[in-house]
Design an enzyme around this catalytic site. Structure first.
Site, PDB file in Angstrom:
ATOM      1  N   LYS A 125      -4.271  35.160  27.013  1.00  0.00           N
ATOM      2  CA  LYS A 125      -4.697  34.641  28.124  1.00  0.00           C
ATOM      3  C   LYS A 125      -3.925  35.085  29.415  1.00  0.00           C
ATOM      4  CE  LYS A 125      -3.578  30.789  30.248  1.00  0.00           C
ATOM      5  NZ  LYS A 125      -3.822  31.155  31.740  1.00  0.00           N
ATOM      6  N   GLU A 161       9.898  34.630  26.981  1.00  0.00           N
ATOM      7  CA  GLU A 161      10.799  35.307  28.294  1.00  0.00           C
ATOM      8  C   GLU A 161      10.332  34.872  29.566  1.00  0.00           C
ATOM      9  OE1 GLU A 161      11.480  36.901  31.089  1.00  0.00           O
ATOM     10  OE2 GLU A 161       9.916  38.612  31.183  1.00  0.00           O
ATOM     11  N   CYS A 176      11.021  37.589  37.417  1.00  0.00           N
ATOM     12  CA  CYS A 176      11.819  37.016  36.753  1.00  0.00           C
ATOM     13  C   CYS A 176      13.273  37.475  36.768  1.00  0.00           C
ATOM     14  CB  CYS A 176      11.264  36.697  35.204  1.00  0.00           C
ATOM     15  SG  CYS A 176      10.838  38.229  34.649  1.00  0.00           S
ATOM     16  N   GLU A 189      15.012  28.927  40.660  1.00  0.00           N
ATOM     17  CA  GLU A 189      14.264  30.238  40.630  1.00  0.00           C
ATOM     18  C   GLU A 189      13.361  29.985  41.906  1.00  0.00           C
ATOM     19  OE1 GLU A 189      11.839  31.307  37.286  1.00  0.00           O
ATOM     20  OE2 GLU A 189      12.455  33.465  37.657  1.00  0.00           O
TER      21      GLU A 189
END
Lengths: 535, 302
Positions: free
Chosen positions: A238, A312, A346, A443
């Protein structure tokens, strides 16, 4: 990740010229052109009449990459069992060019029934075709895919840039070549698994459910699909709902490569479709790249099952600069670390830890460098920082930057012009940041750097590791033994020493702590897709 | 003058109090609770500590504190320390045989085989200490001028819900893999057969394994396993000894801080697993389950 919006009112402030539009959200900017400190070599001669220390106002002629190389279809289907099909309820969603806010295409939105159908197709293909194929034959398909991606590299790069907003020079020079290289690397493993797991027999797991993010759409697809296929698994992937197009172009590569139907299936859709996919009892492996919040939900969805899983997730990397570092090189590394891909990375080096004795010259050099960064049209070959991927992400960045100001950090942004339309954000630098500030903890996933300081290596380690994340870190020093001692003490899965944001298919990548588990890339990346048995 | 010599009265045995093992010390549970442990044939044997949430949290704190020192030992040193555990078990072999026979209802020869295998398993894993990095680490030929390598490091604090059936050999087989690379461990022992594990802690305490590296709690798994799974300072959890019916809830609790969850292989049951089968029970993958791979890049140039 949500559905992308189409059109509508623009909520996003433009700091330089539109600060008054949204005074409540966006703080005023501390810089203006008269304060810019240009590169030392670029100071204007007195005869130019620009004043002492003024930046030479370089004009860059537009250098747009041609869109001719790619044909964006009006409508894209799901890719299931080797065929492009409509979704079972005929629903579509729009994907938008974030640099222009224009709709690029309608994309079929998979339903749970479509996902189940894709999983069945993958299961059939795995049992009857792909899993039974000798490794050396699987390898040749993967080599074919790598070659076709190389042949169509510019088409992929332009489409990736249009759908994601990343600069063409990055999609062209980083994303697409690395994606092709990933298939190339794992192709060679398909018939050599016995050497990757000495004393063991590596068996495929079955069907892999893979959910990927929008920041490196094609590259993350490659990270997921290449090792899965090499090990004999079939996949249902996806893509993110804001960036489905290169995955659907990849479907065309699968067809060109004559990959057997069902080996790769692609089901665009919203987050619920991803949850349906990973929750299916008929998948044996779950692989996810994305935020830690969603990663925990996916981890929960597989709790109590026998599914293999790799995650991850997010990061808040420290980029540590010691006083003996080569500062000019460090500046380039810091800029690459946080402004590469608009900071939507990331492993971005979002926390700069500078040794106190050099923080002032380092920040000055950074400000100089920021003044030369070109923000704008992602398809322009000179652009350094393109568009933020979506309105939603731009709002999140804006909100966190406002929080940084509200909590007392000092904001700096270069005075560059931003395009009239599209989701853009200035490269941003915060000084006087405390560890407790949100901009130092959360983040941001945007071009926002927080500068903190330290005095001793112990303090640097303490601050660097003071986060639930542990994806990456950077160390800048000319002293080798210090690099290695920092490497040992940093709780991070990737440590870049005197460099940052480097990637390679042979190089394992993944996190410590809440940045996830499992590795992608290298021999270690195979481990996530096999079940080991006794010989 | 009548005197009662030793021969005249039977000697009264000095019984052992079975305690917890936390931070290198042997406290009783802070809760003051105990539960009756019976032999396999139902004969009452001893009162074991019914450990509490607080005991568990103390154990996690001790493990966290012990982590860096243990991880920083040289690999060879860790191997020697764990080998010494085998040496000391050998010296207590008869005691272990008697306890395992009693706990698991085994005949003496079978119990002897189990204990011998437990000792040998320490030796097998101890030998991995200075080799696993060479097997699992790598130098990576990246397509640019960088030196790039990957090294394994211990995950940190590992919680182990020990096998319920195999009180010593099963425990050793689950305990040794995280220890050998430098993790610190909190063990929840077999609930019904905890006593051989406690004797093992006496071996650990007199070996050179630093205090806090292994912490052992006895008690009710249903009460304690969820606490261990949910603890924010536990980095990984082995759910081998969790009953199938409880596994999902335990794993759900473990997701809050993205714990590494280590499970029995699919289709394997705790009661049926053959711990005497070296091929099945000695696996480098079980060492790898508690390792984080760290990749380092450095430019090559002048």
């Amino acid at each position: 990740m949500r559905e992308s919006d189409t059109g509508g009112a623009r909520l996003i402030p433009r700091p330089a010229t539109e600060a008054t539009v949204n005074p409540g959200i966006m703080p005023s900017v501390t810089s203006d052109t008269t304060k810019l400190r240009p590169w030392s070599g670029d100071r204007a001669p007195a005869g130019w009449g620009l004043g002492d220390g003024q930046a030479i106002p370089w004009e860059y002629a537009p250098a747009p990459e041609s869109r001719d190389v790619v044909t964006v279809k009006d409508r894209y289907g799901l890719f299931i069992d080797g065929r492009e099909i409509q979704s079972s309820d005929k629903a579509v969603f729009a994907t938008v060019n974030p640099a222009t806010e224009e709709k690029l295409a309608d994309v079929a939105r998979a339903t749970p029934a479509d996902v189940d159908r894709a999983i069945r197709a993958a299961g059939r293909a795995q049992k009857k075709v792909w899993g039974a194929l000798p490794g050396r034959e699987r390898a040749k398909y993967l080599f074919r895919i790598a070659r076709i991606m190389q042949e169509r590299s510019r088409e992929f790069a332009v489409l990736e840039t249009m759908d994601s907003g990343k600069p063409i020079k990055e999609s062209r020079d980083v994303d697409v070549p690395l994606a092709a290289a990933h298939f190339w690397y794992y192709a060679g493993w398909a018939d050599k698994l016995e050497y990757a797991f000495p004393g063991r027999v590596a068996r495929p797991l079955g069907v892999a459910a893979q959910v990927i993010p929008w920041n490196f759409p094609l590259l993350m697809l490659a990270w997921k699909i290449a090792p899965a296929l090499a090990a004999g698994n079939c996949v249902v992937l996806k893509p993110a709902s804001t960036t489905p197009l290169t995955a659907l172009l990849f479907a065309d590569v699968c067809r060109q490569a004559d990959l057997p139907p069902g080996v790769v299936n692609i089901v665009p859709g919203p987050a619920e479709i991803g949850m349906h996919l990973v929750s299916s009892p008929n998948v044996q492996k779950v692989a996810f790249t994305g935020s830690t919040g969603v990663g925990k939900l996916i981890h929960r969805a597989v709790a109590g099952t026998d599914k293999a899983i790799t995650l991850e997730l997010g990061g808040k990397a420290a980029n540590i600069v010691f006083e003996d570092a080569a500062l000019d090189q460090a500046v380039e590394g810091i800029v690459n670390g946080i402004y590469f891909n608009q900071g939507e990375v990331c492993c971005a080096g979002s926390r700069l830890l500078a040794q106190e004795s050099i923080v002032e010259p380092l920040v000055e050099k950074l400000k100089d460098r920021l003044s030369t960064i070109r923000v704008g049209d992602p398809l322009d070959k000179n652009t350094d920082v393109g568009a933020i991927n979506s309105r939603q992400q731009l709002e999140k960045i804006t909100e966190l930057v406002a929080a940084g100001v509200a909590e007392g950090a000092d904001l700096y942004q270069p005075a560059c012009d931003l395009p009239e339309r599209g989701y853009f954000f200035r490269p941003t630098l915060f000084t006087n940041v405390a560890q407790s500030h949100r901009i130092a903890k959360e983040e941001i996933f945007g071009p926002v750097l927080s500068v903190l300081t330290f005095r001793t290596p112990d303090e640097a380690i303490e601050k660097a590791n003071n986060t639930p994340y542990g994806l990456s870190a950077g160390v800048w020093t000319e002293k080798g033994s210090r690099i290695l001692s920092m490497v040992r003490r940093l709780k991070a899965g990737v440590v870049w020493a005197n460099t940052f944001n480097r990637f390679d298919p042979t190089s394992p990548f993944g996190g410590y702590k809440e940045s996830g588990f499992g590795r992608e890339g290298g021999m270690h990346g195979l481990h996530a897709y096999v079940r080991l048995e006794d010989r | 003058m009548a005197s009662h010599g030793p021969a005249a009265s039977p000697r009264i045995e000095v019984r052992k109090t079975y305690k917890l093992y936390i931070g290198g010390a042997f406290p009783r549970t802070e809760s003051g609770r105990s539960y009756l442990v019976s032999a396999a044939d139902g004969t009452p044997v001893a009162n074991a500590c019914r450990g509490s949430r607080k005991d568990l949290r103390d154990a996690v704190r001790a493990a966290r504190a012990a982590c860096p020192g243990w991880a920083d030992r040289t690999a060879m040193n860790r191997g020697q320390v764990l080998y010494r555990v085998a040496e000391l078990m050998e010296g207590r072999r008869d005691q272990f045989v008697a306890e395992v026979a009693q706990a698991e209802g085994l005949r003496a020869d079978r119990a002897r085989a189990v204990v011998d295998r437990a000792i040998d398993r320490w030796v097998w894993y101890a030998g991995w200490a200075d080799k696993i990095a060479q097997v699992l680490g790598s130098s990576n030929p990246v397509a640019a001028d960088y030196f790039n390598f990957t090294i394994p490091e211990p995950t940190g604090v590992v919680g182990i819900v020990a096998p319920e059936t195999s009180s010593l050999l099963g425990l050793v087989s689950r305990l040794a893999p995280p220890l050998v690379t430098g993790n610190a461990v909190v063990v929840l022992t077999s609930e019904t057969r905890p006593l051989p594990a406690i004797t093992l802690t006496e071996v650990l305490a007199t070996s050179d394994v630093p205090g806090g590296v292994v912490n052992v709690i006895t008690g009710r798994k249903a009460e304690l396993a969820p606490v261990l799974a949910a603890h924010g300072d536990v980095d990984a959890i082995d759910v081998w000894g969790v009953a199938d019916a409880a596994r999902r809830d335990i794993e759900l609790a473990a997701t809050d801080n993205v714990k590494r969850i280590v499970r029995r292989p699919a289709g394997v049951t705790d009661a049926r697993f053959d711990w005497l089968d070296d091929r099945a029970a000695e696996r480098p993958e079980w060492i790898a389950a508690y390792l984080e791979m760290k990749t380092v890049w450095h430019p090559i140039g002048v």
